[in-house]
Design an enzyme around this catalytic site. Structure first.
Site, mmCIF file in Angstrom:
data_model
loop_
_atom_site.group_PDB
_atom_site.id
_atom_site.type_symbol
_atom_site.label_atom_id
_atom_site.label_comp_id
_atom_site.label_asym_id
_atom_site.label_seq_id
_atom_site.Cartn_x
_atom_site.Cartn_y
_atom_site.Cartn_z
ATOM 1 N N ASP A 10 -4.840 51.708 31.595
ATOM 2 C CA ASP A 10 -4.566 50.795 30.476
ATOM 3 C C ASP A 10 -3.921 49.500 30.956
ATOM 4 O OD1 ASP A 10 -1.988 51.635 31.074
ATOM 5 O OD2 ASP A 10 -1.370 51.806 28.973
ATOM 6 N N THR A 39 -1.811 50.488 11.063
ATOM 7 C CA THR A 39 -3.207 50.351 11.488
ATOM 8 C C THR A 39 -3.467 48.924 11.940
ATOM 9 O OG1 THR A 39 -3.977 52.123 10.020
ATOM 10 C CG2 THR A 39 -5.613 50.508 10.744
ATOM 11 N N GLU A 86 -4.533 47.582 15.652
ATOM 12 C CA GLU A 86 -5.800 46.876 15.871
ATOM 13 C C GLU A 86 -5.582 45.462 16.414
ATOM 14 O OE1 GLU A 86 -8.340 48.504 15.991
ATOM 15 O OE2 GLU A 86 -7.836 50.268 14.805
ATOM 16 N N HIS A 107 -5.334 45.423 20.071
ATOM 17 C CA HIS A 107 -6.637 45.312 20.749
ATOM 18 C C HIS A 107 -7.121 43.863 20.750
ATOM 19 C CE1 HIS A 107 -7.103 49.541 21.280
ATOM 20 N NE2 HIS A 107 -7.234 49.832 19.994
ATOM 21 N N ASP A 161 1.860 56.660 11.161
ATOM 22 C CA ASP A 161 2.530 55.354 11.090
ATOM 23 C C ASP A 161 4.036 55.476 11.254
ATOM 24 O OD1 ASP A 161 0.088 54.220 10.687
ATOM 25 O OD2 ASP A 161 0.583 53.246 8.792
#
Length: 378
Positions: A231, A208, A212, A215, A269
């Site tokens: 993208d 996770t 993140e 980003h 994951d």
């Protein structure tokens, strides 16, 4: 047979009930509030210079003992990030031959910040009790001390990661470059930070945060605009929608094979394990431009704190089991950190030596009365 059926339903429950990532929605919220300005496309024509080290501070915000996660859990997350961003993850070798030629290491590494914003020695971890039982993404309270959260350390110098109980079954979210500095950083639910081998969740391997932080460095989801391929990367094939679970390879959509194992998709994951060359270039371009100030410090390795006095004061270096001090009267506060910034030893007594035979071989930082120096254990 019953066991496998049970595992299937456990995974199905988590996939259906969890919100994998809130970053796009959060960007929309900040845009409406005037707190996000979309940045121009960054350059991807870069000369790679090797390793780039980012100082990280984890803000642990807890309402009960379960949310006050251990240092070991935090360190496990740091290890995952350093592996994933440098193609050192064990599952990197699971990448299909179809995509091996575009798989890439960014050279970005992460360490616990060892100096806080006012110059004090730090573990890179803050812990704050809160009366709030959970935090909403739309309210930003986890980032505001007066609202039950924690104000960020200077977001131009540190990557702030808030760890708390997120409402709405949300795993995490991040800011994109161009966000108001008072809100800039990453937020992860405490149940999904680090490696948790005993967790029944399929999101228990620290990916996770890997996702993140992608980003945070300017990456979009690989499925951002479906078959329109918006993208900004030619080496991530267009894909109709986000991917969940652990799909068999190959999967196809938009007339090509889906790169479901990309860190910027939504798979479990255990089934995401690569960035592409283009994605690495975007992240490095962001680091070179919008987030360049993250590299304008020595918060990871104490370079600005080392003194010639301390070099003469401690011996030997490298050392085996003991480190000695030439003037024990000056030795009142000794702290050892490992190379990730985790405190591994502390002694506040006056002494002329310390026994460190419990430490494994490697690089450490010894701080004596606020002066710090690199040392190596052989």
């Amino acid at each position: 047979m019953r066991f496998f059926i049970f595992i299937f339903f456990i995974n199905f429950y988590f996939v259906c009930s969890q919100n994998r990532c809130g970053s796009e929605d959060y960007r929309s919220i900040l845009t409406e509030k005037g707190l996000f300005i979309n940045q121009k496309n960054i350059s991807q024509n870069l000369n790679r210079l090797g390793q780039y080290t980012i100082p990280v501070v984890f803000h642990i915000i807890y309402n009960n003992e379960f949310e006050n996660i251990s240092d070991d859990q935090i360190i496990s997350q740091l290890d995952v990030l350093n592996s994933d961003y440098n193609s050192e993850n064990d599952d990197f070798f699971n990448i299909p031959d179809t995509f091996l030629n575009v798989a890439s290491s960014s050279g970005i590494r992460f360490c616990l910040a060892q100096v806080d914003p006012i110059g004090n020695i730090s573990s890179g971890i803050t812990r704050t009790f809160t009366d709030l039982e959970s935090f909403s993404m739309s309210e930003d309270k986890m980032k505001i001390s007066s609202e039950g959260g924690v104000d960020p350390w200077d977001t131009e110098k540190y990557l702030n990661i808030w760890v708390c109980d997120l409402s709405g079954n949300l795993l995490g979210f991040a800011t994109y470059p161009g966000t108001n500095p008072l809100l800039d950083g990453v937020v992860i639910d405490y149940q999904y930070l680090g490696v948790l081998p005993n967790s029944p969740s399929p999101y228990n391997l620290g990916r996770t945060a890997t996702h993140e932080i992608g980003h945070y460095f300017g990456l979009e989801h690989t499925f951002y605009a479906g078959c329109s391929d918006w993208d900004n990367c030619d080496d991530t094939p267009s894909i109709t929608s986000s991917t969940f679970g652990c799909p068999e390879f190959p999967q196809e959509s938009c007339g090509s094979i889906d790169m479901t194992m990309n860190f910027m998709d939504y798979t479990n994951d255990a089934c995401m394990y690569m960035f592409t060359q283009c994605q690495s270039d975007i992240m490095l371009g962001t680091l070179a431009e919008q987030r360049a100030s993250l590299l304008e410090n020595s918060f990871c390795f104490y370079n600005s704190l080392s003194s010639s006095m301390l070099k003469e004061y401690i011996y030997p270096n490298p050392f085996y089991d003991y480190i000695f001090f030439k003037n024990s009267n000056l030795t009142k506060n000794i702290i050892f950190f490992d190379y990730l910034g985790k405190k591994v030893y502390e002694d506040k007594s006056i002494t002329n030596s310390v026994n460190l035979n419990h430490l494994i071989k490697g690089l450490y930082f010894i701080c004596v009365n606020g002066n710090c120096q690199k040392v190596i254990k052989d």
